[in-house]
Design an enzyme around this catalytic site. Structure first.
Site, PDB file in Angstrom:
ATOM      1  CG  ASP A 207    -137.905 -58.036  80.803  1.00  0.00           C
ATOM      2  OD1 ASP A 207    -138.824 -57.205  80.869  1.00  0.00           O
ATOM      3  OD2 ASP A 207    -136.863 -57.941  81.468  1.00  0.00           O
TER       4      ASP A 207
ATOM      5  CB  SER B  64    -134.315 -53.072  85.555  1.00  0.00           C
ATOM      6  OG  SER B  64    -135.191 -52.475  84.650  1.00  0.00           O
TER       7      SER B  64
ATOM      8  CG  HIS C 146    -138.523 -56.215  84.161  1.00  0.00           C
ATOM      9  ND1 HIS C 146    -137.436 -56.058  83.332  1.00  0.00           N
ATOM     10  CD2 HIS C 146    -138.413 -55.240  85.100  1.00  0.00           C
ATOM     11  CE1 HIS C 146    -136.705 -55.031  83.740  1.00  0.00           C
ATOM     12  NE2 HIS C 146    -137.276 -54.520  84.821  1.00  0.00           N
TER      13      HIS C 146
END
Length: 701
Positions: free
Chosen positions: A638, A553, A673
């Site tokens: 995501d 991320s 995610h």
């Protein structure tokens, strides 16, 4: 460069035998901002509805599978090894609430937990309140967001996502009959019950931006078709920098709605006994002022940064909690961060962060005496666990470190004694005494000392450099405390060292540490990480040919930036759901989260921020040269970091890189995610990545 020389590892050999990698067509899109002309040949990959995009992602997956095929047997070995350390049928330490003991259990062969309770004692018959495996039937992905039982223990409100997009739907279940009620709502991010057990407050997110912005009041029991129409909208947050959330205090006397941006907050409260009433503002928002509260008796305790970035603690009467009535309890300290405050009837607990480590400070309300709970290890992770009851005499807390498995304790505040309730089982030949954990510091280019935590198997350390996996994050003020991992043992037992670089931008040393790695000083995160890597090389823990780095991320941004800055320093890079196309994303206010992120990265519609981001955005700074081996993993659904960021990055890098090192893109087509939702699927993902890592450093055996 050294990194362009092929080594006889398994994936390297497979590269010469595999079909050529996919070549993404170039469809240049030109944008100009502040006189800067950018050409993006792969912007088309953002169109999720274009069949060509899916074909390209599937082609990349096929290529990755082909290159990794020689490691299939090793990958299966790793998976079985990791799985073999886990007690597949297990249950959590139970927590008491409203006369019931709540816990979750897992059953061998099942992907998801089963949430249960027993009334009065753990010897009572078990009630299953939610079996996630049953919910998951027919779905490739299932994730539970919120679980909250009504005060009378009669109803369960929960949210579930079946796509990975973190778009949760609210459901309510009658626990006496086990029947689902007809109450539902879409895109629910938080909720709270009132004292009447029938009024439910919930927050809904925006359809496109995913900003939590509307607070509703709903009376449970209305027909499904009437819920959205009749649920009462109480509040709508119009400032795009803010999200809202709702919860109740541990005393269960108040429902609390908090509006938060990256640097400001505002709190509203409503008595749970008056569910039809109006939420009242504690203190109107002021830019840069954060405050949060809890309740006890006729007072609110307020954690506020009005006198300094690391917060102080004040108390105020419920009747008039305005600042003129604030009485200081704990002053602001420049080097000690007050992270949390937890109130109980007889005592309160403050979670402090001092020199990067967590301290738990207990204070008795009757005597005013305070004491700390001591921890022995030099690097560890500790935090309060599930503490539902206001009348509790003990604090449930969780402790772990690189060498100590996650452990759940009850701490008797009066007797100052702790009781171990459960320790994460680690099956097989695991002995913590065989591993060494160290806490080091590296000196950044501006003289700042950056902490490094590391762990290795003592007998395999040796005197010379060893393969090392260096992990980093460094954003949003989130600390990366040393955590225990049963999977990581597969690295350590093969002689690999694992380390965390606690770079600025994270919260590892309080709020000032965060401030020193965001906005116009974001590059400190990258140079800190490089300093940590160089320090580990200089101290002969590792060498550039043995050093693998990993981040996900915002940590994926860190990976992309440091790889551009020092490609010669790393053997391989693992970038998971990586944020790589910084300027393009931050210029698109239609994307989820973008506007709220202006306070983290800056607003590129302002020239100073645009220029600064332009200097580090990984996608924009790729050039023709040699790069380390790179494995990028993303998820099609995501909602936080678009799959196209990794896809565009890999496509562009393929056209530029001059080396023969592996460059792999893997897109998980049914996840978001956080990757796969099922526990077995998640372990297979870990085994896949570890196989790549160990292969790159010659330990794939």
């Amino acid at each position: 460069m050294l990194l362009s020389v092929p080594l006889p590892f398994t994936t390297q050999a497979a590269l010469s035998e595999a079909a050529p990698p996919p070549v993404a067509p170039k469809k240049p899109r030109v944008t100009t901002k502040f006189g800067d002309r950018r050409v993006d040949p792969y912007a088309w990959l953002r169109d999720k509805g274009d069949p060509a995009v899916k074909r390209y992602l599937e082609a990349e997956n096929s290529y990755t599978d082909a290159v990794m095929k020689p490691l299939e047997g090793f990958r299966e070995t790793l998976y079985k090894e990791i799985l073999g350390r886990i007690q597949e049928t297990d249950e959590s330490a139970p927590c008491r609430r409203h006369g019931y003991w709540y816990y979750q259990r897992e059953v061998e062969g099942l992907q998801y937990p089963i949430y249960c309770r027993r009334k009065g004692t753990m010897d009572a018959p078990e009630e299953v309140i939610l079996d996630v495996n049953a919910l998951a039937k027919g779905h490739a992905y299932t994730s539970i967001g919120v679980l909250d039982v009504s005060p009378d223990a009669g109803r369960l409100a929960y949210t579930v996502d079946f796509t990975g997009y973190r778009q949760y739907e609210l459901h309510v279940k009658d626990l006496s009959s086990g029947a689902p009620l007809r109450d539902t709502a879409e895109r629910v991010t938080s909720l709270a019950w009132s004292a009447d057990n029938a009024t439910l407050f919930y927050v809904q997110e925006h359809k496109t931006t995913k900003r939590s912005y509307r607070l509703y009041r709903h009376h449970v029991g209305r027909p499904k078709k009437e819920l959205v129409r009749k649920a009462e909208l109480l509040y709508e947050e119009t400032d795009e920098l803010f999200d809202i959330g709702v919860c109740d205090t541990r005393s269960e006397a108040y429902v609390v709605m908090t509006a938060v941006s990256k640097d400001t907050s505002e709190v509203r409260v409503l008595r749970t006994a008056d569910p039809g009433g109006r939420f009242e503002v504690i203190l109107p928002r002021r830019a840069g002022h954060e405050y949060y509260l809890d309740h006890r008796g006729d007072e609110f305790f307020i954690r506020t940064n009005d006198k300094g970035r690391n917060f102080r603690l004040v108390r105020a009467p419920v009747s008039d909690p305005s600042p003129r009535n604030w009485r200081q309890v704990v002053a602001h300290r420049p080097l000690v961060m007050i992270e949390e405050v937890h109130l109980f009837r007889d005592f309160w607990v403050m979670v402090e962060r001092d020199k990067g480590l967590i301290d738990l400070r207990f204070t008795d309300f009757a005597t005013g005496e305070s004491h700390y709970l001591a921890f022995d290890e030099k690097a560890y992770c500790a935090h309060p666990g599930a503490n539902y009851e206001f009348d509790a005499k003990r604090l449930r807390f969780v402790y772990e470190s690189f060498v100590t498995p996650r452990s759940w304790y009850d701490y008797d505040v009066r007797l100052r004694s702790r009781t171990l309730l459960k320790r994460q089982p680690v099956l097989g030949p695991f002995d913590p005494a065989q591993y060494t954990s160290e806490a080091l510091t590296a000196v950044a280019r501006d003289g700042t000392r950056v902490p490094i935590s590391l762990v290795y198997k003592t007998s395999l350390r040796g005197k010379g450099p060893r393969p090392l996996l260096l992990y980093g994050y460094g954003s949003y003020g989130i600390p990366m405390d040393p955590w225990f991992s049963t999977s990581r043992i597969s690295l350590l037992d093969r002689g690999m060292i694992f380390a965390i670089a606690h770079v600025r931008g994270g919260g590892d040393r309080g709020r000032l540490w965060y401030d020193a790695g965001k906005l116009l000083v974001k590059k400190n995160s990258f140079t800190d990480f490089i300093a940590c890597a160089q320090s580990l090389v200089r101290r002969r823990y590792t060498s550039p040919g043995q050093l693998v780095i990993q981040g996900g991320s915002a940590g994926g941004l860190l990976m992309g930036a440091v790889t551009n800055m020092r490609p010669d320093l790393f053997k391989a890079v693992i970038a998971q759901v990586p944020f790589l196309d910084v300027i393009t994303t931050m210029l698109d206010a239609s994307l989820p989260l973008t506007v709220g992120e202006y306070l983290e990265w800056g607003n590129p519609n302002e020239a100073r921020f645009y220029k600064y981001m332009r200097g580090y955005s990984p996608y924009d700074n790729l050039t023709k040269r040699a790069y380390p081996a790179i494995f990028a993993e993303t998820s099609l659904n995501d909602s936080q970091v678009g799959y196209w960021e990794a896809a565009k990055y890999v496509a562009k890098l393929r056209a530029l890189k001059t080396d023969r090192n592996p460059l792999l893109l893997r897109t998980i087509m049914e996840a978001g995610h956080g990757g796969a939702s099922g526990r077995y699927d998640a372990l297979k993902e870990i085994a896949f990545i570890y196989a790549f890592v160990l292969d790159q450093v010659g330990l794939a055996s």
